[in-house]
Scaffold this active site. Sequence first.
Site, PDB file in Angstrom:
ATOM      1  CG  HIS A 105       6.120  -0.088   6.123  1.00  0.00           C
ATOM      2  ND1 HIS A 105       5.870   1.249   5.873  1.00  0.00           N
ATOM      3  CD2 HIS A 105       4.942  -0.606   6.561  1.00  0.00           C
ATOM      4  CE1 HIS A 105       4.614   1.523   6.164  1.00  0.00           C
ATOM      5  NE2 HIS A 105       4.028   0.411   6.586  1.00  0.00           N
ATOM      6  CD  GLU A 153       4.501   0.367   2.740  1.00  0.00           C
ATOM      7  OE1 GLU A 153       4.274  -0.805   3.102  1.00  0.00           O
ATOM      8  OE2 GLU A 153       3.765   1.324   3.064  1.00  0.00           O
TER       9      GLU A 153
END
Length: 316
Positions: A186, A292
């Site tokens: 992330h 991500e």
Amino acid sequence: MVDRRNKPMALATTPGLPPQPQVNFSHANSRVTAVLPTGESVVILLYGATVISWKNRFGMEKLWLSDAAKLDGSKAVRGGIPLVFPVFGTAPDHAPTSKLPQHGFARNSRWEFLGKSSSESAGPSDTSVKLDFGLSSNTLEDGVKSQWPYTFSIIYSVTLTPESLSTSIVITNDGAEPIDFQVLMHTYLRVNDISQIQVTGLEDSEYVDKVDAAKTKSQSGAVAITGETDRVYTPAKGPSNAVAVAEEGETIFTVVRDNLKDVVVWNPWTEKAAGMGDFEPKDGFKKMICIEAGSVNGWVSLDPGDAFEGAQTISD
């Protein structure tokens, strides 16, 4: 003093080893910092094996970290590179992961530092350092084990070079039954002005628009951020084709994936940022974009004894 005509020659010095990457622990052994001889650095929390800083040789930060991020292990870190496993978001209709909190437990678990390795070639500019972290079912808290009672082991590696930061993961099924999971890195990238950002490498790709009732759409042209953005792309050209972030026409990041088929593009924008207690400053969304790399559109199924490997390399 008598001037000697034939002074003894100085002893020849033996060349020493080239400068080595420096790796140190700090904050009561809760953080690992690596610094290359050329000046680049990376900082990783053992909590979540979360990368919280990546600086170039001039000390410029490449990742965005919230001013209100909790770095004491009390909750997942807002910013840097949190690791999502074994579920992306929540999956109430997927029985194996239905009891897990948002984004799973990897980012909320304390990882073990397994050691470092470095490589040198002809010159110091080629020096790199690789830091390995481990998490397994044996080290999970009992509460997490009850929510996800599978036998597994993970090695997560962070590799810093003068030109790039790579994160790679190896997930092994050590149990007797298949494991279904999702995994995502992330990554919060730091930018100067989100209104000047364009993301390329996603053209002609399908994506799930989570801001618009999870409708499936197709991307035409570069991605610009003009409001809340939460999209799961499956890039048409595959993982090895770079996803690039440009600011005012100049490429500032490229992301290349290995065996991670999806790319999430996320920016919370005004209202979402205002509603997150650990997102500071509230206009910080103007200074970040999440690109991500992961496998989150569907499930990865891992048979007993098998291993899954995935990685991303971010260049600036």
